[in-house]
Design a protein around this motif. Structure first.
Motif, PDB file in Angstrom:
ATOM      1  N   ASP A  76       0.810  -1.208   0.000  1.00  0.00           N
ATOM      2  CA  ASP A  76       0.000   0.000   0.000  1.00  0.00           C
ATOM      3  C   ASP A  76       0.852   1.271   0.000  1.00  0.00           C
ATOM      4  OD1 ASP A  76       0.997  -0.125   2.531  1.00  0.00           O
ATOM      5  OD2 ASP A  76      -0.945  -0.322   3.542  1.00  0.00           O
ATOM      6  N   LYS A  77       2.193   1.106   0.068  1.00  0.00           N
ATOM      7  CA  LYS A  77       3.077   2.264   0.031  1.00  0.00           C
ATOM      8  C   LYS A  77       3.434   2.639  -1.406  1.00  0.00           C
ATOM      9  CE  LYS A  77       5.161   1.306   4.551  1.00  0.00           C
ATOM     10  NZ  LYS A  77       6.409   0.998   5.292  1.00  0.00           N
ATOM     11  N   GLN A  78       3.097   1.754  -2.337  1.00  0.00           N
ATOM     12  CA  GLN A  78       3.349   2.032  -3.741  1.00  0.00           C
ATOM     13  C   GLN A  78       2.090   2.594  -4.385  1.00  0.00           C
ATOM     14  OE1 GLN A  78       4.738  -2.036  -4.677  1.00  0.00           O
ATOM     15  NE2 GLN A  78       6.671  -1.088  -5.287  1.00  0.00           N
ATOM     16  N   THR A  79       2.210   3.063  -5.602  1.00  0.00           N
ATOM     17  CA  THR A  79       1.062   3.638  -6.293  1.00  0.00           C
ATOM     18  C   THR A  79       0.950   3.043  -7.683  1.00  0.00           C
ATOM     19  OG1 THR A  79       0.120   5.668  -7.201  1.00  0.00           O
ATOM     20  CG2 THR A  79       2.517   5.569  -7.015  1.00  0.00           C
ATOM     21  N   VAL A  80      -0.269   2.979  -8.176  1.00  0.00           N
ATOM     22  CA  VAL A  80      -0.496   2.452  -9.523  1.00  0.00           C
ATOM     23  C   VAL A  80      -0.397   3.554 -10.571  1.00  0.00           C
ATOM     24  CG1 VAL A  80      -1.971   0.583  -8.706  1.00  0.00           C
ATOM     25  CG2 VAL A  80      -3.005   2.787  -9.330  1.00  0.00           C
ATOM     26  N   GLU A  81      -0.183   4.786 -10.173  1.00  0.00           N
ATOM     27  CA  GLU A  81      -0.204   5.906 -11.117  1.00  0.00           C
ATOM     28  C   GLU A  81       0.857   5.774 -12.201  1.00  0.00           C
ATOM     29  OE1 GLU A  81      -2.534   8.142 -11.528  1.00  0.00           O
ATOM     30  OE2 GLU A  81      -3.569   7.069  -9.929  1.00  0.00           O
ATOM     31  N   ASN A  82       2.053   5.297 -11.845  1.00  0.00           N
ATOM     32  CA  ASN A  82       3.100   5.136 -12.857  1.00  0.00           C
ATOM     33  C   ASN A  82       2.684   4.131 -13.920  1.00  0.00           C
ATOM     34  OD1 ASN A  82       4.746   6.967 -11.573  1.00  0.00           O
ATOM     35  ND2 ASN A  82       5.932   5.411 -10.476  1.00  0.00           N
ATOM     36  N   GLN A  83       2.108   3.008 -13.472  1.00  0.00           N
ATOM     37  CA  GLN A  83       1.630   2.007 -14.422  1.00  0.00           C
ATOM     38  C   GLN A  83       0.504   2.566 -15.284  1.00  0.00           C
ATOM     39  OE1 GLN A  83       0.911  -2.015 -12.685  1.00  0.00           O
ATOM     40  NE2 GLN A  83       1.838  -1.150 -10.850  1.00  0.00           N
ATOM     41  N   LYS A  84      -0.390   3.303 -14.658  1.00  0.00           N
ATOM     42  CA  LYS A  84      -1.527   3.866 -15.391  1.00  0.00           C
ATOM     43  C   LYS A  84      -1.050   4.840 -16.472  1.00  0.00           C
ATOM     44  CE  LYS A  84      -5.433   4.601 -13.300  1.00  0.00           C
ATOM     45  NZ  LYS A  84      -6.549   5.139 -12.478  1.00  0.00           N
ATOM     46  N   SER A  85      -0.086   5.673 -16.133  1.00  0.00           N
ATOM     47  CA  SER A  85       0.445   6.638 -17.099  1.00  0.00           C
ATOM     48  C   SER A  85       1.126   5.914 -18.259  1.00  0.00           C
ATOM     49  CB  SER A  85       1.440   7.581 -16.424  1.00  0.00           C
ATOM     50  OG  SER A  85       0.806   8.338 -15.420  1.00  0.00           O
ATOM     51  N   GLU A  86       1.870   4.866 -17.926  1.00  0.00           N
ATOM     52  CA  GLU A  86       2.569   4.097 -18.959  1.00  0.00           C
ATOM     53  C   GLU A  86       1.582   3.420 -19.902  1.00  0.00           C
ATOM     54  OE1 GLU A  86       6.175   0.769 -19.211  1.00  0.00           O
ATOM     55  OE2 GLU A  86       5.192   1.214 -17.293  1.00  0.00           O
ATOM     56  N   ILE A  87       0.544   2.832 -19.343  1.00  0.00           N
ATOM     57  CA  ILE A  87      -0.461   2.148 -20.162  1.00  0.00           C
ATOM     58  C   ILE A  87      -1.242   3.154 -21.002  1.00  0.00           C
ATOM     59  CG2 ILE A  87      -2.621   0.834 -20.064  1.00  0.00           C
ATOM     60  CD1 ILE A  87      -1.456  -0.642 -17.625  1.00  0.00           C
ATOM     61  N   ARG A  88      -1.608   4.272 -20.394  1.00  0.00           N
ATOM     62  CA  ARG A  88      -2.361   5.298 -21.126  1.00  0.00           C
ATOM     63  C   ARG A  88      -1.541   5.827 -22.310  1.00  0.00           C
ATOM     64  NH1 ARG A  88      -3.485   8.446 -17.101  1.00  0.00           N
ATOM     65  NH2 ARG A  88      -5.570   7.658 -16.623  1.00  0.00           N
ATOM     66  N   ALA A  89      -0.245   6.085 -22.081  1.00  0.00           N
ATOM     67  CA  ALA A  89       0.623   6.592 -23.149  1.00  0.00           C
ATOM     68  C   ALA A  89       0.773   5.549 -24.265  1.00  0.00           C
ATOM     69  CB  ALA A  89       1.987   6.957 -22.581  1.00  0.00           C
ATOM     70  N   TYR A  90       0.898   4.288 -23.876  1.00  0.00           N
ATOM     71  CA  TYR A  90       1.027   3.200 -24.862  1.00  0.00           C
ATOM     72  C   TYR A  90      -0.223   3.115 -25.736  1.00  0.00           C
ATOM     73  CZ  TYR A  90       1.288  -1.655 -26.569  1.00  0.00           C
ATOM     74  OH  TYR A  90       1.297  -2.793 -27.350  1.00  0.00           O
TER      75      TYR A  90
END
Length: 210
Positions: A11-25
């Motif tokens: 819970d100390k990590q965030t999914v935002e980096n993954q979300k940004s990467e997927i959205r850009a892809y």
């Protein structure tokens, strides 16, 4: 439908980096938008259900796309990753793995790369199952030679392949669905044809007292 599957270990990590990467892809390479997100913030020690793999599989249909940032998001071990990919392939879902620059599309019969990857994943999954079985047999043989009494205590229920879907089976049964409908419409799409049957499900329900 295009779904972005996001998972972090704590819970100390965030999914935002993954979300940004997927959205850009999706925007830059596929020229599409993500229709839905499945976000999981869960310890990798949790089982498949807790990591919402079942939730992901339950909303998918043929020709849908699943986008993940990397293979490790699909499971905590090689076996789990291969199992999840195999289930996605059985649903005829297109899988995009950004970090590995890999697209597996079981619906494109002319895509030899996808066909080769599906074959390889199947071989690796079979190999891992065989290796696990071999290690188990060797360990049991060793314990037997040491005089350890094998087997579960009398009356203990053995683990079943249906245990993962127990709550869903109860829900569908209470709704009045026949075992044939439960198998063909709800279990086969996620377990694969040949991995479940009305007879084995009936035995499971009877033994579990469902």
């Amino acid at each position: 439908m295009t779904i972005g599957y996001l998972r972090v270990s704590t819970d100390k990590q965030t999914v935002e980096n993954q979300k940004s990467e997927i959205r850009a892809y999706c925007n830059d390479k596929l020229k599409i938008t993500v229709d839905d997100w499945i976000e999981v913030v869960m310890s990798s020690r949790k089982d498949l259900r807790d990591r919402k793999i079942d939730e992901l599989l339950s909303v998918l249909s043929k020709d849908d796309k699943v986008i993940v940032s990397e293979l490790s998001r699909l499971g905590r071990s090689t076996q789990e990753v291969l199992q999840t990919i195999e289930r996605l392939m059985n649903l005829h879902v297109e899988l995009h793995i950004i970090k590995n620059n890999l697209v597996i599309n079981p619906n494109n019969k002319n895509d030899f790369v996808s066909k080769a990857m599906v074959t390889l994943f199947g071989l690796f999954a079979e190999l891992e199952r065989d290796l696990i079985s071999q290690r188990t047999k060797e360990a049991l043989k060793s314990r037997k030679e040491q005089g350890v009494k094998l087997g579960k205590p009398e009356g203990t229920l053995q683990k079943s392949k249906y245990d993962e879907y127990k709550d869903r089976i109860i829900e569908l049964k209470n709704l009045g669905l026949s075992l044939n409908k439960i198998v063909s419409n709800h279990l086969e799409p996620v377990m694969g044809k040949g991995n479940c049957s009305v007879q084995s499900l009936s035995t499971y329900i009877t033994k579990r007292g469902l």
